[in-house]
Design a protein around this motif. Structure first.
Motif, short mmCIF file in Angstrom:
data_model
loop_
_atom_site.label_atom_id
_atom_site.label_comp_id
_atom_site.label_asym_id
_atom_site.label_seq_id
_atom_site.Cartn_x
_atom_site.Cartn_y
_atom_site.Cartn_z
N PRO A 213 0.82 -1.22 0.00
CA PRO A 213 0.00 0.00 0.00
C PRO A 213 0.85 1.27 0.00
CG PRO A 213 -0.83 -1.54 1.61
CD PRO A 213 0.47 -2.09 1.11
N HIS A 214 1.95 1.25 0.73
CA HIS A 214 2.84 2.43 0.76
C HIS A 214 3.45 2.65 -0.61
CE1 HIS A 214 5.44 5.48 2.31
NE2 HIS A 214 6.51 4.83 1.90
N ARG A 215 3.85 1.59 -1.27
CA ARG A 215 4.44 1.69 -2.60
C ARG A 215 3.41 2.20 -3.60
NH1 ARG A 215 6.69 -3.70 -4.19
NH2 ARG A 215 7.83 -3.33 -2.27
N ALA A 216 2.18 1.73 -3.53
CA ALA A 216 1.13 2.20 -4.43
C ALA A 216 0.82 3.66 -4.17
CB ALA A 216 -0.13 1.35 -4.24
N HIS A 217 0.84 4.06 -2.90
CA HIS A 217 0.59 5.46 -2.55
C HIS A 217 1.68 6.35 -3.12
CE1 HIS A 217 -1.01 8.73 -0.18
NE2 HIS A 217 0.19 8.96 0.30
N ARG A 218 2.92 5.89 -3.07
CA ARG A 218 4.04 6.65 -3.60
C ARG A 218 3.93 6.81 -5.11
NH1 ARG A 218 9.56 3.95 -2.52
NH2 ARG A 218 8.00 2.61 -1.67
N HIS A 219 3.50 5.74 -5.80
CA HIS A 219 3.33 5.81 -7.25
C HIS A 219 2.21 6.74 -7.64
CE1 HIS A 219 6.38 2.95 -8.28
NE2 HIS A 219 5.87 2.03 -7.48
N SER A 220 1.13 6.77 -6.86
CA SER A 220 0.03 7.67 -7.19
C SER A 220 0.45 9.13 -7.03
CB SER A 220 -1.20 7.37 -6.34
OG SER A 220 -0.96 7.69 -4.99
N GLY A 221 1.29 9.43 -6.06
CA GLY A 221 1.79 10.79 -5.90
C GLY A 221 2.67 11.21 -7.04
N ARG A 222 3.49 10.30 -7.51
CA ARG A 222 4.35 10.59 -8.65
C ARG A 222 3.50 10.81 -9.90
NH1 ARG A 222 8.02 6.05 -9.16
NH2 ARG A 222 8.86 6.84 -7.22
N ARG A 223 2.46 10.02 -10.04
CA ARG A 223 1.58 10.15 -11.19
C ARG A 223 0.86 11.50 -11.17
NH1 ARG A 223 -1.80 5.33 -11.37
NH2 ARG A 223 0.10 4.40 -12.12
N ARG B 28 -6.58 19.69 -5.69
CA ARG B 28 -7.23 19.06 -4.55
C ARG B 28 -6.64 17.68 -4.29
NH1 ARG B 28 -13.57 18.43 -4.58
NH2 ARG B 28 -13.40 20.68 -4.33
N SER B 29 -6.41 16.92 -5.37
CA SER B 29 -5.82 15.59 -5.20
C SER B 29 -4.39 15.67 -4.68
CB SER B 29 -5.83 14.84 -6.54
OG SER B 29 -7.14 14.64 -6.97
N LEU B 30 -3.62 16.63 -5.18
CA LEU B 30 -2.25 16.79 -4.70
C LEU B 30 -2.20 17.17 -3.22
CD1 LEU B 30 -0.58 18.57 -7.72
CD2 LEU B 30 0.13 16.40 -6.72
N VAL B 31 -3.07 18.08 -2.81
CA VAL B 31 -3.11 18.48 -1.40
C VAL B 31 -3.52 17.31 -0.53
CG1 VAL B 31 -4.37 19.91 0.26
CG2 VAL B 31 -3.46 20.93 -1.81
N ARG B 32 -4.53 16.57 -0.97
CA ARG B 32 -4.99 15.41 -0.22
C ARG B 32 -3.88 14.37 -0.10
NH1 ARG B 32 -10.35 13.72 -2.59
NH2 ARG B 32 -11.05 15.67 -1.72
N HIS B 33 -3.15 14.17 -1.20
CA HIS B 33 -2.04 13.21 -1.19
C HIS B 33 -0.93 13.67 -0.24
CE1 HIS B 33 0.61 10.13 -2.68
NE2 HIS B 33 1.55 11.05 -2.82
N THR C 233 1.94 13.33 5.16
CA THR C 233 2.38 13.88 6.43
C THR C 233 1.69 13.19 7.60
OG1 THR C 233 0.75 15.66 6.30
CG2 THR C 233 2.98 16.13 5.49
N GLN C 234 0.45 12.77 7.43
CA GLN C 234 -0.25 12.06 8.50
C GLN C 234 0.32 10.66 8.67
OE1 GLN C 234 -4.37 12.18 7.51
NE2 GLN C 234 -4.61 14.29 8.20
#
Length: 116
Positions: A11-21, A77-82, A87-88
């Protein structure tokens, strides 16, 4: 032979990829707008065509403008949410100092009220 993967980090790896995308899309969005307002695309809509009494070229330009505003808003909005989930997710592991708490009403020359 079957390889066993550690699924705890996925899940952390997928989260990191979505931020890069998301950052990649934020980079490409202005370039796409620039391409869509270049003369070859503008000439497609620069005709004696009318849509609801409005020239087709104006419909294209203002429609593109509205679409870019909508896409930019959703993307930001998506970038801020990401970023907030990043940070959380870090929790208290950050090295940033916590802001000092101030007493309400005791700043800048104000005196605390005395009881009578």
């Amino acid at each position: 032979m079957t390889e066993v993967r550690d699924t705890a980090d996925e899940p952390h790896r997928a989260h990191r990829h979505s931020g890069r995308r998301l950052r990649d899309v934020a980079t490409v969005l202005p370039l796409a707008l620039l391409l869509l307002v270049l003369p070859p695309y503008i000439r497609i809509f620069d005709q004696e065509s009318w849509l609801g009494g409005v020239p087709l070229l104006l419909v294209y330009i203002f429609g593109l403008w509205a679409l870019i505003i909508l896409a930019s808003g959703l993307l930001s909005r998506s970038l801020v949410r990401h970023e907030m989930t990043d940070t959380q997710g870090e929790g208290e592991e950050t090295d940033r100092p916590k802001p000092a708490k101030r007493n309400a009403g005791h700043g800048r020359g104000e005196r605390p009220e005395r009881e009578a």
